[in-house]
Design a protein around this motif. Sequence first.
Motif, PDB file in Angstrom:
ATOM      1  N   PRO A   1      -4.246   1.042   6.889  1.00 41.85           N
ATOM      2  CA  PRO A   1      -2.779   1.135   7.007  1.00 41.85           C
ATOM      3  C   PRO A   1      -2.330   2.376   7.780  1.00 41.85           C
ATOM      4  CG  PRO A   1      -3.472   0.907   4.700  1.00 41.85           C
ATOM      5  CD  PRO A   1      -4.701   1.082   5.518  1.00 41.85           C
ATOM      6  N   ARG A   2      -1.342   2.184   8.607  1.00 43.35           N
ATOM      7  CA  ARG A   2      -0.813   3.278   9.422  1.00 43.35           C
ATOM      8  C   ARG A   2      -0.164   4.342   8.549  1.00 43.35           C
ATOM      9  NH1 ARG A   2       1.998   0.593  14.746  1.00 43.35           N
ATOM     10  NH2 ARG A   2       0.192  -0.644  15.327  1.00 43.35           N
ATOM     11  N   GLY A   3      -0.366   5.577   8.960  1.00 42.59           N
ATOM     12  CA  GLY A   3       0.319   6.697   8.326  1.00 42.59           C
ATOM     13  C   GLY A   3      -0.240   7.129   6.985  1.00 42.59           C
ATOM     14  N   ILE A   4      -1.384   6.602   6.585  1.00 43.99           N
ATOM     15  CA  ILE A   4      -1.970   6.972   5.296  1.00 43.99           C
ATOM     16  C   ILE A   4      -3.387   7.502   5.531  1.00 43.99           C
ATOM     17  CG2 ILE A   4      -2.786   6.135   3.060  1.00 43.99           C
ATOM     18  CD1 ILE A   4      -0.585   4.140   3.012  1.00 43.99           C
ATOM     19  N   LYS A   5      -3.645   8.679   4.996  1.00 43.55           N
ATOM     20  CA  LYS A   5      -4.995   9.229   5.064  1.00 43.55           C
ATOM     21  C   LYS A   5      -5.842   8.545   4.001  1.00 43.55           C
ATOM     22  CE  LYS A   5      -3.473  13.834   6.402  1.00 43.55           C
ATOM     23  NZ  LYS A   5      -3.404  15.234   5.975  1.00 43.55           N
ATOM     24  N   LYS A   6      -7.099   8.332   4.306  1.00 44.95           N
ATOM     25  CA  LYS A   6      -7.994   7.701   3.326  1.00 44.95           C
ATOM     26  C   LYS A   6      -8.048   8.503   2.034  1.00 44.95           C
ATOM     27  CE  LYS A   6     -10.782   5.073   6.485  1.00 44.95           C
ATOM     28  NZ  LYS A   6     -12.080   4.784   7.059  1.00 44.95           N
TER      29      LYS A   6
ATOM     30  N   LYS B   1       4.968  -5.546   5.955  1.00 43.53           N
ATOM     31  CA  LYS B   1       6.346  -5.234   5.557  1.00 43.53           C
ATOM     32  C   LYS B   1       6.968  -6.354   4.739  1.00 43.53           C
ATOM     33  CE  LYS B   1       7.276  -2.350   9.574  1.00 43.53           C
ATOM     34  NZ  LYS B   1       8.036  -2.204  10.805  1.00 43.53           N
ATOM     35  N   ASN B   2       6.637  -7.581   5.082  1.00 44.35           N
ATOM     36  CA  ASN B   2       7.219  -8.740   4.415  1.00 44.35           C
ATOM     37  C   ASN B   2       6.535  -8.949   3.064  1.00 44.35           C
ATOM     38  OD1 ASN B   2       8.035 -11.324   3.563  1.00 44.35           O
ATOM     39  ND2 ASN B   2       8.249 -12.039   5.660  1.00 44.35           N
ATOM     40  N   THR B   3       7.291  -8.800   1.990  1.00 42.16           N
ATOM     41  CA  THR B   3       6.711  -8.918   0.653  1.00 42.16           C
ATOM     42  C   THR B   3       6.722 -10.358   0.133  1.00 42.16           C
ATOM     43  OG1 THR B   3       8.839  -8.393  -0.377  1.00 42.16           O
ATOM     44  CG2 THR B   3       7.316  -6.547   0.013  1.00 42.16           C
ATOM     45  N   GLU B   4       7.323 -11.265   0.884  1.00 43.83           N
ATOM     46  CA  GLU B   4       7.412 -12.658   0.432  1.00 43.83           C
ATOM     47  C   GLU B   4       6.511 -13.603   1.217  1.00 43.83           C
ATOM     48  OE1 GLU B   4      11.467 -13.934   0.134  1.00 43.83           O
ATOM     49  OE2 GLU B   4      12.066 -12.084  -0.874  1.00 43.83           O
ATOM     50  N   GLN B   5       6.103 -13.193   2.397  1.00 42.19           N
ATOM     51  CA  GLN B   5       5.221 -14.022   3.224  1.00 42.19           C
ATOM     52  C   GLN B   5       4.166 -13.121   3.856  1.00 42.19           C
ATOM     53  OE1 GLN B   5       7.718 -16.197   6.007  1.00 42.19           O
ATOM     54  NE2 GLN B   5       7.958 -17.854   4.544  1.00 42.19           N
ATOM     55  N   ASN B   6       3.036 -13.014   3.185  1.00 37.67           N
ATOM     56  CA  ASN B   6       1.945 -12.198   3.711  1.00 37.67           C
ATOM     57  C   ASN B   6       0.602 -12.716   3.217  1.00 37.67           C
ATOM     58  OD1 ASN B   6       1.104 -10.690   1.209  1.00 37.67           O
ATOM     59  ND2 ASN B   6       3.254 -10.051   1.313  1.00 37.67           N
ATOM     60  N   HIS B   7      -0.450 -12.237   3.810  1.00 44.51           N
ATOM     61  CA  HIS B   7      -1.791 -12.725   3.487  1.00 44.51           C
ATOM     62  C   HIS B   7      -2.221 -12.404   2.064  1.00 44.51           C
ATOM     63  CE1 HIS B   7      -2.798  -8.572   4.386  1.00 44.51           C
ATOM     64  NE2 HIS B   7      -3.959  -8.777   3.800  1.00 44.51           N
ATOM     65  N   ALA B   8      -1.762 -11.287   1.491  1.00 49.14           N
ATOM     66  CA  ALA B   8      -2.171 -10.918   0.133  1.00 49.14           C
ATOM     67  C   ALA B   8      -1.695 -11.963  -0.875  1.00 49.14           C
ATOM     68  CB  ALA B   8      -1.638  -9.537  -0.230  1.00 49.14           C
TER      69      ALA B   8
ATOM     70  N   VAL C   1       0.822  -1.198   0.000  1.00 46.96           N
ATOM     71  CA  VAL C   1       0.000   0.000   0.000  1.00 46.96           C
ATOM     72  C   VAL C   1       0.866   1.262   0.000  1.00 46.96           C
ATOM     73  CG1 VAL C   1      -0.278   0.182   2.492  1.00 46.96           C
ATOM     74  CG2 VAL C   1      -2.128   0.913   1.007  1.00 46.96           C
ATOM     75  N   TYR C   2       2.093   1.148   0.474  1.00 44.42           N
ATOM     76  CA  TYR C   2       3.000   2.291   0.571  1.00 44.42           C
ATOM     77  C   TYR C   2       3.742   2.563  -0.734  1.00 44.42           C
ATOM     78  CZ  TYR C   2       1.905   1.501   5.441  1.00 44.42           C
ATOM     79  OH  TYR C   2       1.220   1.318   6.617  1.00 44.42           O
ATOM     80  N   ASP C   3       3.646   1.653  -1.700  1.00 45.32           N
ATOM     81  CA  ASP C   3       4.258   1.858  -3.012  1.00 45.32           C
ATOM     82  C   ASP C   3       3.322   2.714  -3.864  1.00 45.32           C
ATOM     83  OD1 ASP C   3       6.347   0.230  -2.208  1.00 45.32           O
ATOM     84  OD2 ASP C   3       5.517  -1.563  -3.157  1.00 45.32           O
ATOM     85  N   ALA C   4       3.900   3.516  -4.722  1.00 40.98           N
ATOM     86  CA  ALA C   4       3.095   4.413  -5.556  1.00 40.98           C
ATOM     87  C   ALA C   4       2.175   3.635  -6.490  1.00 40.98           C
ATOM     88  CB  ALA C   4       4.018   5.322  -6.367  1.00 40.98           C
TER      89      ALA C   4
ATOM     90  N   LEU D   1      -4.921   7.600  -0.388  1.00 38.78           N
ATOM     91  CA  LEU D   1      -4.696   6.272  -0.948  1.00 38.78           C
ATOM     92  C   LEU D   1      -5.529   6.061  -2.211  1.00 38.78           C
ATOM     93  CD1 LEU D   1      -3.320   3.510  -0.699  1.00 38.78           C
ATOM     94  CD2 LEU D   1      -5.272   2.761   0.666  1.00 38.78           C
ATOM     95  N   ALA D   2      -4.858   5.667  -3.276  1.00 38.62           N
ATOM     96  CA  ALA D   2      -5.555   5.347  -4.522  1.00 38.62           C
ATOM     97  C   ALA D   2      -6.023   3.901  -4.435  1.00 38.62           C
ATOM     98  CB  ALA D   2      -4.608   5.531  -5.710  1.00 38.62           C
TER      99      ALA D   2
END
Length: 114
Positions: free
Chosen positions: A26-31, A97-104, A7-10, A34-35
């Motif tokens: 997500p923390r630190g992001i205003k609704k 944070k982990n891009t290799e082991q996550n729910h997505a 979510v933090y990537d453009a 976020l696109a």
Amino acid sequence: MIQCKRVYDAANEDDGYRILVDRLWPRGIKKSDLAFDEWCKTLAPSNTLRKAFHSETIDFTSFSQAYQQELAQHEDEGQRLAELAKNQTVTLIYAAKNTEQNHALVLADWLRRR
């Protein structure tokens, strides 16, 4: 096509239809900043499962198996997103944070099998 992105990537045009797949915002992001096209809390891991994984009470393999069992309770929603992905790119966005082991990643694989 289904892809995953933090979510933090453009955001970019190649993302297509962007779906936030986290239960919590997500923390630190205003609704407003976020696109995204949709926030799908239904297919996010339960709070209990999410907390067990993040506290390392369970490993990724156990998490994946338990999460897929949870997902089986939401076949209709999974089918809806899988159909959407047949006609356009769908990007599952997540905050982990982990891009290799996550729910997505687990969710993306589950949706591809629909």
